[in-house]
Enzyme design. Structure first.
Site, PDB file in Angstrom:
ATOM      1  N   ARG A  47       6.574  67.120  -5.977  1.00  0.00           N
ATOM      2  CA  ARG A  47       7.374  66.148  -6.593  1.00  0.00           C
ATOM      3  C   ARG A  47       7.562  66.573  -8.004  1.00  0.00           C
ATOM      4  O   ARG A  47       8.504  66.619  -8.808  1.00  0.00           O
ATOM      5  CB  ARG A  47       6.638  64.581  -6.749  1.00  0.00           C
ATOM      6  N   TYR A  99      34.088  58.765 -13.198  1.00  0.00           N
ATOM      7  CA  TYR A  99      33.548  58.721 -11.839  1.00  0.00           C
ATOM      8  C   TYR A  99      32.947  57.252 -11.301  1.00  0.00           C
ATOM      9  O   TYR A  99      32.289  56.736 -12.031  1.00  0.00           O
ATOM     10  CB  TYR A  99      32.458  59.776 -11.392  1.00  0.00           C
ATOM     11  N   ASP A 170      30.088  65.623 -17.302  1.00  0.00           N
ATOM     12  CA  ASP A 170      30.081  65.914 -15.668  1.00  0.00           C
ATOM     13  C   ASP A 170      31.171  67.040 -15.695  1.00  0.00           C
ATOM     14  O   ASP A 170      32.372  66.926 -15.608  1.00  0.00           O
ATOM     15  CB  ASP A 170      30.587  64.263 -15.346  1.00  0.00           C
ATOM     16  N   LYS A 195      29.103  68.675  -4.117  1.00  0.00           N
ATOM     17  CA  LYS A 195      30.289  69.198  -4.228  1.00  0.00           C
ATOM     18  C   LYS A 195      30.472  70.643  -3.979  1.00  0.00           C
ATOM     19  O   LYS A 195      30.075  71.454  -3.034  1.00  0.00           O
ATOM     20  CB  LYS A 195      31.244  68.735  -5.334  1.00  0.00           C
TER      21      LYS A 195
HETATM   22  C1  LIG Z   1      30.403  62.901  -6.141  1.00  0.00           C
HETATM   23  C2  LIG Z   1      30.778  62.969  -7.800  1.00  0.00           C
HETATM   24  C3  LIG Z   1      29.557  62.427  -8.361  1.00  0.00           C
HETATM   25  C4  LIG Z   1      28.300  61.778  -7.728  1.00  0.00           C
HETATM   26  O1  LIG Z   1      27.695  62.535  -7.043  1.00  0.00           O
HETATM   27  P1  LIG Z   1      26.708  62.494  -5.658  1.00  0.00           P
HETATM   28  O2  LIG Z   1      26.348  63.500  -5.268  1.00  0.00           O
HETATM   29  O3  LIG Z   1      27.832  61.650  -4.735  1.00  0.00           O
HETATM   30  O4  LIG Z   1      25.597  61.351  -6.148  1.00  0.00           O
HETATM   31  C5  LIG Z   1      29.573  62.257  -9.944  1.00  0.00           C
HETATM   32  N1  LIG Z   1      30.511  62.594 -10.431  1.00  0.00           N
HETATM   33  C6  LIG Z   1      31.891  63.387 -10.063  1.00  0.00           C
HETATM   34  C7  LIG Z   1      32.845  63.997 -10.673  1.00  0.00           C
HETATM   35  C8  LIG Z   1      31.624  63.384  -8.589  1.00  0.00           C
HETATM   36  O5  LIG Z   1      32.763  63.979  -7.967  1.00  0.00           O
END
Ligand SMILES: *Cc1c(COP(=O)(O)O)cnc(C)c1O
Length: 372
Positions: A47, A99, A170, A195
């Site tokens: 962890r 988001y 982000d 992503k």
């Molecule tokens: C998908 C996404 C998130 C969240 O990520 P998860 O892996 O789905 O928890 C945050 N910000 C953006 C811009 C995203 O496209």
């Protein structure tokens, strides 16, 4: 070293004992102590740290030009760690098109603990007007989801610095191949590794990368290891494997997105195309300065409203109707439905994640999809 080289080498090492060229997956949750009480590589319990996570965090930090990275089980877990790291009563300024998953976290999980305002962060006048004595964090998301709005990171950082406010960005839509917010002055970068890092729509992950190893970062590390929202060794392995091809994949995503945007812009059924790589995009000039590529995401609106959007999305054969982004397959979605009742997304908007299929096939499909 350049990103292509970092991507291949910073998340991998040849195994010392077996000579395996690819670092093995270490499933063990616990690590043997030496007779003197020390641990061979510093790993004690998975962890807190694990060899595969260490390799992943190393390549993530280097790709974003940061000093350290922390890997999480999802993008939302990474974002949540940032919010949890703030003292109760801290005021956060976040984009009005943040988001939706993270916006909902603030609204539903942090109400009464943190204060927040959702505003147009790129508008300096509006931003300055919302800064309060307890403002501790400005959240940036650029290009934004799904409107592909561009926020001038340097401009926001300059305002934040004056007030000793931290800036988190982000960077999921851009990826470090197209944009490095830490180089532009941000304090922390957040990613959904689900992503582009994963890149094949088959794993969940998140990450934070820091410009500085300070008390704030140590607090985030504590949240990561005590909270335990960590990725498994298998997922860390899958990520380091995928990241090896990230710079080349991103080139394909960017070139397909640009071509699709240019094609869509010429179609009579299309009202507007939102892609920062188009000179007509309001954020094009800023994007040109702060990005090294315009990303693989685009949105477009249809003149004939939601019905037309529905017709087009159902006629397409090659674009898969699904949410998410960054995979090798092209995806298309009606974003407003996904975001729920308080969405600001127009109902005639479709969002595309440009995949890595041949552009001729994508355009042929889009052409037939737009035909009445
Ligand atoms: C998908 C996404 C998130 C969240 O990520 P998860 O892996 O789905 O928890 C945050 N910000 C953006 C811009 C995203 O496209």
């Amino acid at each position: 070293m350049k990103q292509e080289t970092i991507a291949i080498h910073a998340g991998n090492h040849t195994d010392e004992f077996t000579g395996a060229v690819v670092q093995p997956i270490t499933l063990s949750t616990t690590f043997e102590r030496m007779k003197d009480g020390s641990f061979r590589e510093g790993h004690i319990y998975s962890r807190a740290s694990n060899p595969n996570r260490a390799s992943l965090e190393n390549v993530l930090a280097k790709l974003e030009n940061g000093v350290d990275a922390a890997a999480f089980a999802s993008g939302n877990a990474a974002g949540m760690a940032v919010f949890q790291s703030l003292a109760p009563g801290t005021h956060i300024i976040a984009p009005d098109d943040m988001y939706h998953g993270l916006r909902n976290q603030l609204k539903l999980l942090f109400a009464g603990i943190l204060e927040f305002d959702f505003i147009d962060v790129d508008n300096s006048e509006v931003l300055n007007a919302h800064i309060k004595p307890n403002t501790g964090l400005i959240w940036v998301e650029t290009p934004s989801n799904p409107l592909l709005k561009i926020t001038d990171i340097k401009k926001v950082v300059a305002i934040a610095r004056k007030h000793k406010i931290k800036v988190a960005c982000d960077n999921t839509f851009a990826s470090p191949v197209c944009q490095q917010p830490l180089t532009l002055g941000a304090d922390i970068v957040m990613h959904s590794s689900t992503k582009y890092f994963g890149g094949h729509s088959d794993l969940m992950g998140g990450a934070l990368v820091t410009a500085e190893d300070n008390d704030w970062w140590q607090r985030i590390r504590e949240i990561q290891t005590m909270g335990g929202a960590i990725p498994s060794p298998q997922d860390c392995y899958m990520l380091t494997r995928s990241i090896k091809t990230l710079p080349y994949r991103i080139r394909g995503h960017v070139s397909n997105a640009q071509a699709l945007a240019e094609f869509l812009q010429q179609q009579p059924a299309v009202e507007q195309v939102l892609y920062p790589g188009l000179p007509s995009h309001p954020g094009h000039e800023v994007a040109k300065q702060q990005m090294t590529g315009f990303g693989g995401m685009l949105s477009f609106t249809l003149k004939d409203g939601p019905e037309a959007a529905n017709r087009v999305i159902n006629k397409l054969q090659l674009f898969t109707r699904a949410t998410s982004l960054g995979g090798v397959e092209s995806l298309i979605e009606h974003r407003a439905t996904m975001e729920g009742p308080d969405t600001k997304t127009p109902f005639n908007l479709l969002r595309i994640s440009a995949g890595l299929e041949h552009i001729d096939d994508l355009i042929a499909d889009m052409k037939q999809g737009l035909m009445r």
